[in-house]
Motif scaffolding. Structure first.
Motif, PDB file in Angstrom:
ATOM      1  N   ASN A 264      49.244  67.361  97.690  1.00 18.61           N
ATOM      2  CA  ASN A 264      48.804  67.530  99.079  1.00 18.61           C
ATOM      3  C   ASN A 264      49.445  66.494 100.004  1.00 18.61           C
ATOM      4  N   SER A 265      49.622  65.284  99.531  1.00 15.81           N
ATOM      5  CA  SER A 265      50.271  64.262 100.345  1.00 15.81           C
ATOM      6  C   SER A 265      51.702  64.660 100.678  1.00 15.81           C
ATOM      7  N   PHE A 266      52.393  65.218  99.676  1.00 12.45           N
ATOM      8  CA  PHE A 266      53.778  65.653  99.903  1.00 12.45           C
ATOM      9  C   PHE A 266      53.836  66.801 100.913  1.00 12.45           C
ATOM     10  N   LEU A 267      52.940  67.778 100.751  1.00  8.49           N
ATOM     11  CA  LEU A 267      52.950  68.938 101.652  1.00  8.49           C
ATOM     12  C   LEU A 267      52.640  68.523 103.084  1.00  8.49           C
ATOM     13  N   GLN A 268      51.690  67.584 103.258  1.00  3.26           N
ATOM     14  CA  GLN A 268      51.344  67.124 104.605  1.00  3.26           C
ATOM     15  C   GLN A 268      52.452  66.261 105.196  1.00  3.26           C
ATOM     16  N   THR A 269      53.056  65.402 104.377  1.00  4.84           N
ATOM     17  CA  THR A 269      54.148  64.549 104.868  1.00  4.84           C
ATOM     18  C   THR A 269      55.355  65.387 105.274  1.00  4.84           C
ATOM     19  N   ALA A 270      55.608  66.452 104.520  1.00  5.36           N
ATOM     20  CA  ALA A 270      56.747  67.324 104.834  1.00  5.36           C
ATOM     21  C   ALA A 270      56.451  68.263 106.000  1.00  5.36           C
ATOM     22  N   GLY A 271      55.207  68.262 106.468  1.00 11.57           N
ATOM     23  CA  GLY A 271      54.847  69.099 107.602  1.00 11.57           C
ATOM     24  C   GLY A 271      54.627  70.555 107.239  1.00 11.57           C
ATOM     25  N   LEU A 272      54.491  70.850 105.973  1.00 11.80           N
ATOM     26  CA  LEU A 272      54.297  72.240 105.540  1.00 11.80           C
ATOM     27  C   LEU A 272      52.863  72.697 105.752  1.00 11.80           C
ATOM     28  N   VAL A 273      51.906  71.794 105.704  1.00 11.08           N
ATOM     29  CA  VAL A 273      50.505  72.121 105.951  1.00 11.08           C
ATOM     30  C   VAL A 273      49.898  71.009 106.792  1.00 11.08           C
ATOM     31  N   GLU A 274      48.846  71.362 107.523  1.00 13.34           N
ATOM     32  CA  GLU A 274      48.173  70.350 108.340  1.00 13.34           C
ATOM     33  C   GLU A 274      46.979  69.738 107.619  1.00 13.34           C
ATOM     34  N   GLU A 275      46.320  70.562 106.817  1.00 14.14           N
ATOM     35  CA  GLU A 275      45.151  70.084 106.064  1.00 14.14           C
ATOM     36  C   GLU A 275      45.432  70.233 104.571  1.00 14.14           C
ATOM     37  N   PRO A 276      44.718  69.481 103.731  1.00 17.23           N
ATOM     38  CA  PRO A 276      44.913  69.604 102.278  1.00 17.23           C
ATOM     39  C   PRO A 276      44.664  71.037 101.796  1.00 17.23           C
ATOM     40  N   VAL A 277      45.500  71.488 100.892  1.00 18.26           N
ATOM     41  CA  VAL A 277      45.337  72.821 100.306  1.00 18.26           C
ATOM     42  C   VAL A 277      44.208  72.736  99.276  1.00 18.26           C
ATOM     43  N   ARG A 278      43.085  73.356  99.576  1.00 20.26           N
ATOM     44  CA  ARG A 278      41.894  73.168  98.740  1.00 20.26           C
ATOM     45  C   ARG A 278      41.947  73.954  97.438  1.00 20.26           C
ATOM     46  N   TRP A 279      42.701  75.074  97.412  1.00 21.49           N
ATOM     47  CA  TRP A 279      42.709  75.866  96.177  1.00 21.49           C
ATOM     48  C   TRP A 279      43.584  75.253  95.081  1.00 21.49           C
ATOM     49  N   LEU A 280      44.257  74.132  95.423  1.00 18.62           N
ATOM     50  CA  LEU A 280      45.034  73.474  94.365  1.00 18.62           C
ATOM     51  C   LEU A 280      44.135  72.794  93.340  1.00 18.62           C
ATOM     52  N   PHE A 281      42.941  72.417  93.773  1.00 19.51           N
ATOM     53  CA  PHE A 281      42.055  71.644  92.879  1.00 19.51           C
ATOM     54  C   PHE A 281      40.666  72.278  92.881  1.00 19.51           C
ATOM     55  N   ASN A 282      39.954  72.100  91.765  1.00 18.81           N
ATOM     56  CA  ASN A 282      38.636  72.713  91.593  1.00 18.81           C
ATOM     57  C   ASN A 282      38.702  74.228  91.820  1.00 18.81           C
ATOM     58  N   SER A 283      39.627  74.864  91.144  1.00 13.42           N
ATOM     59  CA  SER A 283      39.833  76.301  91.306  1.00 13.42           C
ATOM     60  C   SER A 283      40.359  76.877  89.990  1.00 13.42           C
ATOM     61  N   GLN A 284      40.344  78.212  89.903  1.00 17.59           N
ATOM     62  CA  GLN A 284      40.903  78.851  88.708  1.00 17.59           C
ATOM     63  C   GLN A 284      42.413  78.635  88.633  1.00 17.59           C
ATOM     64  N   PHE A 285      43.067  78.518  89.805  1.00 15.51           N
ATOM     65  CA  PHE A 285      44.507  78.223  89.790  1.00 15.51           C
ATOM     66  C   PHE A 285      44.780  76.921  89.040  1.00 15.51           C
TER      67      PHE A 285
ATOM     68  N   ILE B 198      43.007  75.575  86.683  1.00 13.17           N
ATOM     69  CA  ILE B 198      42.812  75.782  85.245  1.00 13.17           C
ATOM     70  C   ILE B 198      44.029  76.469  84.629  1.00 13.17           C
ATOM     71  N   TYR B 199      44.510  77.543  85.289  1.00 13.64           N
ATOM     72  CA  TYR B 199      45.703  78.235  84.783  1.00 13.64           C
ATOM     73  C   TYR B 199      46.882  77.274  84.670  1.00 13.64           C
ATOM     74  N   LEU B 200      47.089  76.484  85.735  1.00 13.57           N
ATOM     75  CA  LEU B 200      48.248  75.585  85.775  1.00 13.57           C
ATOM     76  C   LEU B 200      48.173  74.534  84.675  1.00 13.57           C
ATOM     77  N   VAL B 201      47.027  73.865  84.556  1.00 12.50           N
ATOM     78  CA  VAL B 201      46.913  72.759  83.597  1.00 12.50           C
ATOM     79  C   VAL B 201      46.949  73.279  82.156  1.00 12.50           C
ATOM     80  N   LEU B 202      46.242  74.378  81.885  1.00 17.80           N
ATOM     81  CA  LEU B 202      46.262  74.912  80.514  1.00 17.80           C
ATOM     82  C   LEU B 202      47.657  75.410  80.141  1.00 17.80           C
ATOM     83  N   SER B 203      48.354  76.028  81.070  1.00 20.92           N
ATOM     84  CA  SER B 203      49.718  76.488  80.776  1.00 20.92           C
ATOM     85  C   SER B 203      50.619  75.290  80.485  1.00 20.92           C
TER      86      SER B 203
END
Length: 302
Positions: free
Chosen positions: A150-171, A173-178
């Motif tokens: 999220n720090s990278f995305l905000q610093t690069a100007g790609l998003v204004e607020e933290p992307v909430r579905w990156l953490f505490n989400s099924q995404f 779980i899929y990412l970490v287990l894979s």
């Protein structure tokens, strides 16, 4: 006085019998330790859990003696059955994702890397010699609201607020287990590809087949045993997973394994937890039988 002499066949067969007896004793000695280990640490606990689930074994004061009530409640509960199918879907998704990610890695190592393949294989495996828990916790630092991603995305100007579905989400779980299982899937695929007869690839090329056609008609079918083995390696442990969902999944990542863990710890309903655990064992065994029905498991074992 006349003396009896042994027949020539008996004299010749005696050393063979002794060698056969020696081999049998050596084989029995080698198999004894893993067999005892398997019985003590797998068969006995599973039998105890099965007995506990029907009340033939009780340890807590509130346990019911010889009762199928916990099985009846579980099998008629839409909540827990839905949770089970949710875990099956997520486990299938993680298994397929891990296979798709691992196959190019195994292909690169086995057929392209040449003499450096074992060095690269070691490089891939080394990070996984660290603690499983530490690797999952590292993903909390990466995916959190104030994390690296999220720090990278905000610093690069790609998003204004933290992307909430990156953490505490099924995404998450899929990412970490894979991520966790990709190297373990790559190993059996790597072995299948390395044992591939390269003369078949050369013959396909000589007959005018393109690289892509050679891959679809020769390489992929012959490496399927490794693919199936890798898929099973991931599917069986992830269907009962509860550590990763608890650390990165949040409330939406509650899975069937989490329900079993909760029944044994916070709920202190060991009989209900035993019933769910036995159901999971039966379900995994049944799914493996189905896999074996449609896939050539014998080739996987070989």
């Amino acid at each position: 006085m006349a003396t009896e002499t042994a027949p020539a066949e008996d004299v010749a067969s005696t050393p063979r019998r002794r060698r056969g007896t020696g081999r049998w004793r050596a084989t029995s000695g080698l198999l004894a330790t893993p067999t005892i280990w398997l019985i003590v640490f797998f068969v006995v606990p599973v039998v105890m859990v099965g007995l506990y689930s029907v009340g033939l074994l009780t340890l807590l004061r509130n346990d019911d003696w010889l009762s199928l009530e916990h099985w009846r409640f579980f099998l008629t509960s839409d909540t827990y059955l839905s949770l089970f199918w949710k875990s099956v879907r997520m486990s299938l998704g993680v298994s397929i994702t891990a296979v798709l990610l691992a196959y190019p890695v195994a292909y690169l190592l086995a057929l392209i890397a040449g003499t450096r393949k074992y060095t690269l294989l070691l490089v891939i495996i080394v990070p996984f010699l660290t603690s499983y828990l530490l690797r999952v916790l590292a993903w909390r630092v990466i995916l959190g609201e104030s994390g690296v991603a999220n720090s990278f995305l905000q610093t690069a100007g790609l998003v204004e607020e933290p992307v909430r579905w990156l953490f505490n989400s099924q995404f998450a779980i899929y990412l970490v287990l894979s991520y966790v299982w990709v190297p373990f899937v790559a190993l059996p695929i790597f072995v299948s590809l390395e044992n591939l007869d390269h003369h078949l690839l050369e013959a396909s090329s000589d007959l005018g087949a393109s690289r892509l056609r050679t891959f679809w008609t020769v390489t992929l079918p012959l490496s399927l045993p490794g693919v199936v083995a890798g898929f099973i390696f991931v599917f069986i442990p992830t269907i009962g997973e509860y550590v990763t969902p608890q650390l990165v999944g949040g409330p939406g990542g509650f899975m069937f394994g989490s329900a079993i863990q909760s029944a044994f710890t916070t709920g202190l309903d060991w009989q209900f937890g035993s019933a769910m655990a036995m159901f999971l064992i039966f379900a995994v065994a049944l799914l493996l039988v189905v896999f074996g029905r449609f896939l050539d498991v014998r080739s996987v074992a070989e």
